[in-house]
Motif scaffolding. Structure first.
Motif, short mmCIF file in Angstrom:
data_model
loop_
_atom_site.label_atom_id
_atom_site.label_comp_id
_atom_site.label_asym_id
_atom_site.label_seq_id
_atom_site.Cartn_x
_atom_site.Cartn_y
_atom_site.Cartn_z
N VAL A 93 -65.38 108.08 39.26
CA VAL A 93 -64.92 107.76 40.61
C VAL A 93 -65.65 108.60 41.64
N CYS A 94 -65.80 109.89 41.36
CA CYS A 94 -66.50 110.78 42.29
C CYS A 94 -67.95 110.38 42.44
N VAL A 115 -58.53 109.96 50.88
CA VAL A 115 -58.98 109.28 52.10
C VAL A 115 -58.23 109.83 53.31
N THR A 126 -51.35 113.45 41.14
CA THR A 126 -52.79 113.25 41.30
C THR A 126 -53.49 113.43 39.97
N SER A 143 -68.24 107.15 44.47
CA SER A 143 -67.91 107.38 45.88
C SER A 143 -69.03 108.11 46.60
N PHE A 196 -63.88 114.75 51.08
CA PHE A 196 -63.37 113.82 50.09
C PHE A 196 -63.41 114.43 48.70
N LEU A 250 -60.13 115.30 46.25
CA LEU A 250 -59.94 114.73 44.93
C LEU A 250 -59.67 115.80 43.87
N SER A 296 -54.75 109.53 43.78
CA SER A 296 -55.76 110.51 44.20
C SER A 296 -56.67 109.96 45.28
N LEU A 297 -57.07 108.70 45.13
CA LEU A 297 -57.96 108.10 46.13
C LEU A 297 -57.27 107.96 47.47
N ARG A 298 -56.00 107.52 47.47
CA ARG A 298 -55.28 107.38 48.74
C ARG A 298 -55.10 108.74 49.42
N ILE A 349 -55.07 107.51 39.44
CA ILE A 349 -56.37 107.27 40.09
C ILE A 349 -56.16 106.77 41.51
#
Length: 537
Positions: free
Chosen positions: A517-518, A340, A487, A521, A467, A471, A335-337, A332
């Motif tokens: 998460v999506c 971004v 990822t 965000s 973004f 992801l 994937s976020l890093r 998780i």
């Protein structure tokens, strides 16, 4: 244009050309005769035909279902609008392998429809088409709806006052203004469905195959790089032709638009017709998007001894097989890093490209407009494999670097940034810039005080798209993601490829986390966009 051209030359053209060269050049001699041999094979012709017609059908069906949704999100104000907008965008961020799996659980053997009514749609083209609508619904809603929300409704009202019917006013006033945005959305949907991989492979089985699935099979299964190179070139040329036609057609329809703040155009539905349309859109979202997502969530809790959190707890423990070097829960953060960083790269590259394309500076710029969309139509398998064989020597030895994954993801995000920002940038009346210059504003100040307030909303929409696709990117990432930092999509695909109830349940749990998460965000982005754009116009 210098930075975008250099970026695409290094991270797109070079890897693709290298793969083609390896497949078609033997002992220093180009084997162009292999084109005729490959394209004359009946099974290849069947693949080409199916790729074309299913992409056209998927695009038409998506526009038919999603355009009413774009109108509702653009013109109606209702409670929970931001949350619902985030929900319809969730499928677009999901790995395509999970889209296929969700619909297999819904329409396949033992799926929900099979259990309730004995209906199965797997291994049929209808399952593929509906899954493509599920995946691309947000493309139309956000791309078309973003511009539609900023169109001044008084222009259509003026036509009604002059005697035009509601239909004629929409057809002669609003539709021409939306045409570039609709064409851009249709183009993106067509490219995504023409290069569909996991959805076709899972739902079509051995019955259906697209260019993307065939390139993967020839590259990974048969290691026939010659056939893969021929199909890659065919895909490349076909996409180039489509983009050239699109660029020429849309340019003829571009006009300066009168735009207002979205808050000035949205209102509660009025009358039976508008409420019926609103209810129909909500129903379609519930059946087409919420239901498949709900099936995934239900499977993530359904264990052999009842509902529980067993699969989620298992994500925190090291993998006993050694396939994953880190706990699956760490994917998780990875994937976020990556997402971004990829979003920042896509905004810089795409923003510069959109600004250059706005100036209409000759054929070179117009050609670059089409080239920017090529990553959406060229096989991600080719790009990912090309990264491995090209970016392995100084000064571009990046195979061991973490930045390789965001670079590959940004390639897919840049076209969305350009296509989202370009219609709005081109719709800005040039006389506003000229007036600012006459009053003594420098080019930078004129852009900051004229263009930026009008395109800030589009910029935030573009950031959300970049973004989201970062992801969910899978095709290229699966080749280049490091074993110690996979990822979410890569982890889900590897879990689904392993037998056992625990692996399947962990894949469902990771997919559910990815959806949450999506949604969170995108909801935060929606709130930020509303706060920053209110009162700017």
């Amino acid at each position: 244009m210098v930075v975008p051209v250099a970026f695409f030359a290094l991270f797109f053209a070079w890897p693709v050309v290298s793969i083609v060269e390896r497949g078609l050049r033997v002992d220093g001699v180009w084997q162009f005769g292999r084109f005729g041999e490959t394209l004359s094979r009946p099974e290849i012709l069947d693949v080409l035909w199916f790729t074309l017609w299913q992409a056209l059908a998927s695009t038409g069906l998506t526009l038919l279902i999603a355009l009413p949704g774009a109108y509702v999100f653009a013109r109606f104000d209702f409670r929970g609008k931001g949350l619902l907008r985030a929900v319809v965008t969730v499928p677009f961020v999901m790995p395509t392998v999970m889209v296929g799996t969700a619909f297999l659980a819904l329409v396949g053997r033992g799926g929900l429809l099979d259990e309730l009514w004995g209906v199965r749609l797997d291994t049929t083209v209808w399952a593929i088409l509906i899954a493509h609508v599920f995946f691309n619904y947000a493309v139309v809603v956000r791309t078309v709806g973003g511009l539609w929300a900023q169109l001044d409704p008084r222009q259509e009202e003026a036509a009604r006052v002059l005697g035009a019917s509601r239909w004629k006013a929409w057809r002669t006033v609003t539709l021409p203004a939306l045409a570039p945005s609709v064409a851009a959305a249709a183009l993106m949907v067509f490219l995504f469905t023409a290069s569909s991989f996991a959805v076709v492979q899972i739902l079509g089985g051995s019955t259906y195959s697209t260019l993307e699935t065939e390139i993967y099979r020839q590259t990974v299964v048969r290691f026939d790089l010659t056939t893969a190179a021929v199909l890659t070139m065919v895909q490349f040329v076909a996409v180039g032709v489509v983009l050239a036609v699109h660029a020429r057609t849309v340019r003829r329809r571009e006009t300066a638009l009168r735009m207002v703040a979205p808050e000035e155009t949205a209102r509660r539905p009025r009358g039976i017709g508008q409420w019926a349309l609103f209810a129909a859109v909500l129903l379609s979202v519930a059946l087409l998007i919420v239901l498949p997502l709900g099936v995934l969530v239900e499977r993530s809790f359904a264990t052999s001894h009842g509902y529980g959190l067993d699969y989620y707890r298992a994500l925190q423990t090291p993998d006993p097989s050694g396939t994953f070097l880190v706990p699956l829960l760490d994917t998780i953060g990875n994937s976020l890093r990556y997402a971004v960083v990829a979003t920042l790269i896509a905004l810089v590259i795409g923003g510069l490209a959109a600004a250059a394309l706005t100036r209409r500076a000759g054929r070179l710029v117009r050609g670059f407009d089409a080239l920017l969309m090529l990553p959406l139509g060229v096989s991600a398998v080719t790009v990912g494999f090309g990264f491995l064989i090209t970016l392995d020597e100084p000064p571009f030895d990046l195979r061991a670097s973490w930045i390789l994954v965001p670079l590959a993801q940004a390639l897919v995000g840049v076209p969305f940034v350009v296509r989202t920002m370009l219609p709005v940038l081109r719709a800005v009346d040039e006389r506003l810039r000229e007036a600012a210059a006459v009053l003594g504003a420098s080019p930078w100040r004129a852009w900051r005080e004229v263009d930026l307030p009008l395109v800030r909303r589009a910029l935030l929409i573009a950031a959300g798209f970049a973004f989201a696709v970062s992801l969910g990117e899978f095709g290229a990432t699966v080749f280049i993601a490091r074993p110690d930092s996979p990822t979410l999509p890569v982890a889900v695909a590897r879990l689904l490829g392993r037998p056992g109830e625990l692996n399947y349940g962990q894949a469902m749990a990771l997919s559910t986390i990815l959806m949450v998460v999506c949604a969170v965000s995108l909801l935060l982005l929606e709130r930020l966009r509303t706060e920053r754009t209110s009162g700017e116009f």
